[in-house]
Write an enzyme that holds these catalytic residues in place. Sequence first.
Site, PDB file in Angstrom:
ATOM      1  N   GLY A 101     -44.116  52.401  49.583  1.00 39.30           N
ATOM      2  CA  GLY A 101     -44.134  51.135  50.290  1.00 39.30           C
ATOM      3  C   GLY A 101     -42.739  50.517  50.315  1.00 39.30           C
ATOM      4  N   CYS A 102     -42.576  49.501  51.147  1.00 36.68           N
ATOM      5  CA  CYS A 102     -41.250  48.905  51.308  1.00 36.68           C
ATOM      6  C   CYS A 102     -40.843  48.126  50.055  1.00 36.68           C
ATOM      7  CB  CYS A 102     -41.216  48.019  52.539  1.00 36.68           C
ATOM      8  SG  CYS A 102     -42.610  46.889  52.725  1.00 36.68           S
ATOM      9  N   TYR A 103     -41.727  47.257  49.568  1.00 41.05           N
ATOM     10  CA  TYR A 103     -41.378  46.505  48.358  1.00 41.05           C
ATOM     11  C   TYR A 103     -41.086  47.443  47.183  1.00 41.05           C
ATOM     12  CZ  TYR A 103     -42.680  41.982  50.442  1.00 41.05           C
ATOM     13  OH  TYR A 103     -42.744  40.844  51.218  1.00 41.05           O
TER      14      TYR A 103
END
EC number: 1.2.1.38
Lengths: 347, 347, 347, 347
Positions: free
Chosen positions: B152-154
């Site tokens: 995921g991005c986070y």
Amino acid sequence: MRVAMYKVGIVGGTGYTGVELLRLLTRHPDVSLEVITSRGNAGTAVADMFPSLRGRLDLRFSEPDRDTLAACDLVFFATPNGTAMKLVPDLLASNTRVIDLGADFRLKDLSVWSDWYKLEHACPEWVEQAVYGLPELNRAAIAEARLVANPGCYPTAVILGYLPLLESQLIDPEHLIADAKSGVSGAGRQPQQHTLLCEANDNFKAYGASGHRHLPEIKQGLSQIAGGEVGLVFVPHLVPMTRGMQATVYGRLRTSDTDLQALYERRYADEPFVDVMPAGSHPETRTVRGTNMCRVGVHRQPGSDTAIVLSVIDNLDKGAASQAVQNMNLMLGLPETAGLDDIAVLP
Amino acid sequence: MRVAMYKVGIVGGTGYTGVELLRLLTRHPDVSLEVITSRGNAGTAVADMFPSLRGRLDLRFSEPDRDTLAACDLVFFATPNGTAMKLVPDLLASNTRVIDLGADFRLKDLSVWSDWYKLEHACPEWVEQAVYGLPELNRAAIAEARLVANPGCYPTAVILGYLPLLESQLIDPEHLIADAKSGVSGAGRQPQQHTLLCEANDNFKAYGASGHRHLPEIKQGLSQIAGGEVGLVFVPHLVPMTRGMQATVYGRLRTSDTDLQALYERRYADEPFVDVMPAGSHPETRTVRGTNMCRVGVHRQPGSDTAIVLSVIDNLDKGAASQAVQNMNLMLGLPETAGLDDIAVLP
Amino acid sequence: MRVAMYKVGIVGGTGYTGVELLRLLTRHPDVSLEVITSRGNAGTAVADMFPSLRGRLDLRFSEPDRDTLAACDLVFFATPNGTAMKLVPDLLASNTRVIDLGADFRLKDLSVWSDWYKLEHACPEWVEQAVYGLPELNRAAIAEARLVANPGCYPTAVILGYLPLLESQLIDPEHLIADAKSGVSGAGRQPQQHTLLCEANDNFKAYGASGHRHLPEIKQGLSQIAGGEVGLVFVPHLVPMTRGMQATVYGRLRTSDTDLQALYERRYADEPFVDVMPAGSHPETRTVRGTNMCRVGVHRQPGSDTAIVLSVIDNLDKGAASQAVQNMNLMLGLPETAGLDDIAVLP
Amino acid sequence: MRVAMYKVGIVGGTGYTGVELLRLLTRHPDVSLEVITSRGNAGTAVADMFPSLRGRLDLRFSEPDRDTLAACDLVFFATPNGTAMKLVPDLLASNTRVIDLGADFRLKDLSVWSDWYKLEHACPEWVEQAVYGLPELNRAAIAEARLVANPGCYPTAVILGYLPLLESQLIDPEHLIADAKSGVSGAGRQPQQHTLLCEANDNFKAYGASGHRHLPEIKQGLSQIAGGEVGLVFVPHLVPMTRGMQATVYGRLRTSDTDLQALYERRYADEPFVDVMPAGSHPETRTVRGTNMCRVGVHRQPGSDTAIVLSVIDNLDKGAASQAVQNMNLMLGLPETAGLDDIAVLP
């Protein structure tokens, strides 16, 4: 595999046009960026000023030096108006070819130029020889040119919008109206109050509505196409976005039975950088961001005798830096699309 | 000259991750995009939905078809959570390799996964075999993997921020605080009220402050590094911009005499996509927009025992699509940087 | 009907704080704006500089004149740091009360002040007497004060975020972390490169991560509350929006069984300008834009011993101009909310 | 002190026009908001949906109820097109006056209305009696009206731009061109893909260039002024901002010696909400944000026979909600400016 790398340089590369040229030339397969000058920043690493280039371009800004520049095959000037005209003649004498992204060589009528730019021209003889660098209009001459005057952003968008209509004599050339909208980057990287985020954000306004310096440049280009003087009203507006430009151009049709869509598709069929959208389309500036594309939509309203053309470009690319690279490709005999295959980053 | 073109496909390519994958794969020198599926848009030309691809990609969305996908060397899943797990096992059985950009194979602890995603897992055996696709952490395993769970991005931004500190045991792993900020594109292309321009523009807010589904994924990654459980507070915020993400991560130092700058520079010296900025720098998200770069800045305040690391990525690229391409490069034995040489368009 | 109109003046009213003061005072029911000074713009009609005031305020900027200012009941200083300290003592001697929106009188420790502002103080005796103008902390003293130091924007947001937690001794005061985010207007109306729309738009970054001048001001305020020194890490960030500020503050809880929501609701029950949102809420900056409100949300994550408080204000209002009006109301014995009843314009 | 409070209600108040009406009516000195209906949100506290109203409006959305509405002196309809026409006749029969912010009663020619709105009209007799609520055009009739059709945003901006020119017969009414630009809030609060921040942000485009439903409404208004049919080309554009609208209108002058600036100043001298800016000005939308003002700039380019008028409003205010309040003031015999004294929040 392409072998010969052409040597190129940039004079004055610290503005928005400069950093975009840097990006394009860094990745161009056929040229090698040898030098970039900046009086105020000589010695600074380019990547320190523009961190997007960290690890990609290992070059420092240098003082302008005639010999270094003259050793280049081609030099771009991304300088304030009035600078290039002083340095260009000497470079041209050394057989270095030049593309000026400023306005020094755009206007053939020097008295009009002096009126708008408040300067006396330093080399009128080169104004005459300079070729106006809009490939869709002057491709052959650009290929032969030693000096190319790269068009302004508004002129590019407006002229490409009107070109097929005027060329085919389909509209009244006396009463043209071009309502244009530009992102804020057109105003440059120098700090000014009206381009602060807090002044321009979430805001819309016209400017130069009583007269703008791109007006004579546009009229000159349209007159070349129309084969005679044109009458034009041109109103630019400031859009709260960084990049992008739309010209919405209006022309009174002389006949009502023309298929405008077909006209545009035919005229631009072989142009690699003009995309005529399907009938009924409204091109969006973001679809050309960071690219050399101009996208065009053609409209007429029911019962109306007015043609409406929507023409969008990236003001810093087809309106400045990437169009300069397109011109460079033509001048150096490279494929016209070399180094210009970016696809806009969406969203 | 590279010869073999690998065949790749995309399942579910109409979201923001999908269009970014399309852009990257269209220009990738070593792969050929054979198929892109979308149940809802089968038959539509890709370039009609995304005009930025006009003239560049001549492909239509198709119904998902097992045989067409199985004919690919590698297939990307850019589908809603819960979709990939149903289709992936069959593809893997055909020796097609898979990168899932969703969350189906990221969490090793299936009960935690079920808690957050409100689903029962369809193929637990593949969860175990899936490799978490963060090259800076798992490069060798990714190269061998048949199934990669793209982070995921986070998690990408936070883990790359903490990695050198945790690996070197320099901070207290029990009290980590990650304050993260994301552009709106992370919320996807489906119309929702809170992501309308009029709701999100000129506005700032936190969300998920009492718990967010990326929390267990980040903790899993950090625990792998720390070699044991970590304690983490993670608060995401919504920034009024399209792309970009920053994680500001805080860690209590166990000793006060470490040169953090040197630590980070050493750890990431050979990483092609992590750039440790000079001491005192504040990386900006725009310098990584449209690229696979993560830029990092390291800080400590006078008299403080807390390390502060600023980590920025493009949430749709290093946080999704371009990291998936990086993983693909590793899996197919291509140069890790192939097709990932974009420079951020500035300004 | 209120009868007496108090006379007020503004010194230095051409910045963003100034124009906001102008808007608020123009519509205030109990005061009359007599004079606004600006050396650089003396003679200019205020409405020519700020067209939003056309037809509403018939006043010109004037040269600073001691007698005109001394004829006012109260004068606001919206001047660059270091200016007010030179003019204020003389005005106070004439029984004119003063609110300084700059930083000249905020820090009690003059050596710290000199370190950060690189100036020697011109009137240390008045620093001692000045009251820090945060009504939620010092209401009674403000009402009696002759000189009020109006708080900075970050200090206001952070202190109101921590106040109930610190006051009740519920958190470890040695390890506070305040991660703050501000709109660009905090950087002022002077043209600077990094606040141009093209630099700040669609971009996110931290700044001052190794130390910011609001840090000692925040620590001073928190120490007053905690009754002793506090340890604080403070990292400000720049959000691509005009107005608005959020502080996300973190504190390690000493006990796990406190009802934080109830604590905040109780502490702020009688505060007209602090709104504790319902449990689970994420306040948005746009809901306080153009108003004097601070909205607060309180969170804790499952299994965590850390309190998370989200505190949002308009940096130019509760963080500057409208808080100054609130202080003025207190000092003049007016209703505290007079002239401060705007509702944020949504969307 | 004003004594009598008029009772007002709103039908359908959950859109952007609705929340702006709520803000204005909450603070209006002479009316009391008794009821606001919403089928989908009955029972919800208004302040839960719009936190900007927390502590200011203690009202819940209710099911539409004839008797409650009929007990009001005046009811606003902020409903989707086609809704008001079904409910209005009954209310009017009870002597409740009505202002419809939708399009149900704007067009006198019902066949044109049906063409654009794809509906059959439910009460043609009331269309005839409805007064078009542009006070600058129909002030006296509005004061007497039982039913007012509140103008659209584009019609307001365009008609106020052309009014003095057309009224004085100074331009050719057959070839009018109105190039209009609107913020995104005009598209409403319903989630749609093209109004997502990620689609509309940093982007510019035209829409409805081949025909827009505001075209007949504008033509009707201009024809009333011109005393006969007009020919109009109207192209709307979407600006990446929340609020604000500019119409740039062009007219071919019949004589060249008119002082356009004087003409506009004279015509609008007594209008409280139309501000003719000094000669050469370019009005900015942000100077009217959140207010009922229309600001106008008048231009002509050297050698040109075309008048250029720049007309800016807030599309949700003078283009919707605040103009409705202005109409209400006229209908109820209140001061026309009551409750409309906001000053735009700058920056």
